[in-house]
Design an enzyme around this catalytic site. Structure first.
Site, short mmCIF file in Angstrom:
data_model
loop_
_atom_site.label_atom_id
_atom_site.label_comp_id
_atom_site.label_asym_id
_atom_site.label_seq_id
_atom_site.Cartn_x
_atom_site.Cartn_y
_atom_site.Cartn_z
N GLU A 24 0.54 -37.42 -5.81
CA GLU A 24 0.66 -36.73 -4.52
C GLU A 24 2.08 -36.21 -4.35
O GLU A 24 3.04 -36.98 -4.39
CB GLU A 24 0.32 -37.69 -3.37
CG GLU A 24 0.66 -37.17 -1.98
CD GLU A 24 -0.03 -35.86 -1.64
OE1 GLU A 24 0.67 -34.95 -1.17
OE2 GLU A 24 -1.26 -35.75 -1.84
N CYS A 45 -13.62 -30.23 9.37
CA CYS A 45 -13.79 -30.48 10.80
C CYS A 45 -14.36 -29.26 11.52
O CYS A 45 -13.66 -28.57 12.28
CB CYS A 45 -12.48 -30.90 11.45
SG CYS A 45 -12.77 -31.63 13.08
N CYS A 64 -18.11 -36.01 14.55
CA CYS A 64 -17.23 -34.99 15.12
C CYS A 64 -17.07 -35.26 16.61
O CYS A 64 -17.99 -34.99 17.39
CB CYS A 64 -17.84 -33.60 14.89
SG CYS A 64 -16.72 -32.27 15.38
#
Length: 438
Positions: free
Chosen positions: A63, A189, A367
């Site tokens: 990362e 999302c 959600c």
């Protein structure tokens, strides 16, 4: 112009909290039993779980980012209800202690040789691989958008570089059109593009500007939300609050000097509409990570090709995937990652014992649809777009307690539960609350 370059390179970031871990620019040759690509929510939770399963010295995380962000809170940051600083923590603090942090970017994955090459030219070999490198944002695919985000009146809650611009545009709004978009691609999302619309409506009402605001939500989708139960509730809110929703309408160009947004009618190719805006919240097109897309791990569309029930790669049995980078046919959310992490942990534990995976991921995702500064509709559902609700109440109703769950409890659960590999979603509690019936 530096901001423009950063936008073009936008990718999900993320990580957990811990103390002592090892960090390095990868040495010329390294080997790990479990190599995790990506330090976002999926990569960190799985590195924590793999540390417990096989020992920290057997696990490495690749990362490049110095900061891990809790991205779901950016909806509230864009509305001024939270600060962007509260969404981030040092990557070093979330990498599990003892796990090797390779502070580089993945450049190439070679599953046939069980190796990964990083952007600094080093090669890492692995016995098992977890791919969790997220998806890519493509602001540049909308003409004028990258440049437009250098102007006032335009923001986007999908990047740490642009989320505060949403709040500034909201505060500086005087009168005219407030326009909100949803692109013609898969996104992460998928509720977020309309959450900021509801929050903006609430802000305008609280600040006495609502009478001068024409709120427009242009979405490329044929529905306002994919699950009918919640879609019906959202349509009621749209009617009650006098919001304008245009389906199958896609943003193709921004003209910031004229404060104009150009949209195409997806049902009538070639037909376009120009809308003048006083405020524009733009959601960029998104797509698969190019590292995956250019590797043998990709499906035809470029996403990581995994078994949707156990998250094992369909062609390379020692490769697994989690989160936004996969082709799992469910909404890409942090809640989905939590549920997937529990399944993937079980899958890998069985594989290590030469046993077949026995736990099935049903596509659970969630959600929290923020509809004001104190209400949320908590949508939870599965692969079949059927509600899969945790609480024994009607979650399609706007509730204040669900807002506090979203704004206050979920961040704590994320940092101290998910990223530490101890939160695998609400399934056990769902059974308890429903007396074992669900």
């Amino acid at each position: 112009m530096a901001a423009l370059r950063r936008l073009r390179q936008c990718r999900p970031m993320g990580i957990v909290t811990s103390h002592l871990h090892t960090s390095s620019q990868a040495s010329a040759k390294q080997h790990y039993k479990m190599l995790v690509l990506g330090g976002g929510s999926g990569g960190i939770t799985m590195s924590a779980r793999m540390k417990r399963m096989m020992g920290a010295e057997s696990v490495a995380v690749v990362e490049p980012s110095e900061t891990h962000y809790y991205q779901p809170i950016w909806t509230l940051v864009g509305a001024g209800a939270k600060t962007v600083a509260s969404s981030g923590r040092p990557t070093a603090s979330v990498i599990p202690s003892g796990v090797k942090w390779v502070k580089s970017k993945v450049q190439e994955i070679n599953p046939d040789t069980n190796t990964v090459r990083t952007d600094d030219g080093n090669e890492i070999s692995y016995e098992y691989l977890i791919v969790a490198i997220g998806l890519q944002l493509h602001f540049e695919k909308v003409k004028g958008l990258v440049e437009g985000l250098e102007h006032p009146k335009i923001g986007s809650n999908y990047s740490v570089k642009t989320v505060e611009k949403t709040w500034k545009a909201l505060q500086n709004f005087k009168e005219g059109n407030a326009v909100f978009t949803f692109p013609n691609t898969p996104i992460k999302c998928p509720g977020a593009p309309q959450k900021i619309m509801y929050l903006s409506d609430d802000y305008f009402r609280k600040s006495g500007k609502r009478a001068k605001a024409n709120i427009i939500y242009n979405t490329s989708l044929p529905v306002i939300f994919g699950v009918k139960k919640y879609a019906d509730a959202l349509w009621e809110i749209v009617k009650q609050r006098d919001l304008q929703v245009n389906l199958r309408t896609n943003l193709i160009e921004v003209r910031p000097d004229k404060q104009e947004a150009v949209f195409e009618n997806l049902d009538k190719p070639g037909e376009t509409t120009v809308i003048e805006y006083e405020m524009l919240h733009a959601v960029p097109p998104m797509g698969p990570n190019l590292v995956i897309k250019s590797s043998p791990l990709a499906d035809d569309a470029g996403w990581l090709d995994v078994n949707k029930e156990n998250l094992q790669h369909k062609r390379y049995p020692n490769v697994f995937g989690i989160g936004d980078c996969t082709n799992l046919p469910t909404a890409r959310t942090a809640a989905a990652v939590a549920a997937q992490s529990a399944i993937l942990n079980r899958t890998i534990s069985r594989i290590l014992k030469n046993e077949k995976p026995d736990k099935i991921y049903t596509g659970y995702t969630s959600c929290p649809l923020v509809t004001s500064y104190n209400t949320v509709i908590l949508a939870e559902f599965d692969y079949n777009l059927q509600p899969l609700e945790t609480f024994p109440i009607n979650q399609a109703k706007e509730r204040r307690i669900m807002y506090h769950l979203k704004a206050d409890m979920m961040p704590h659960l994320y940092w101290h539960g998910l990223l530490r590999g101890v939160w695998g979603g609400p399934a056990p509690y769902r059974k308890l609350f429903h007396l074992g019936m669900k």
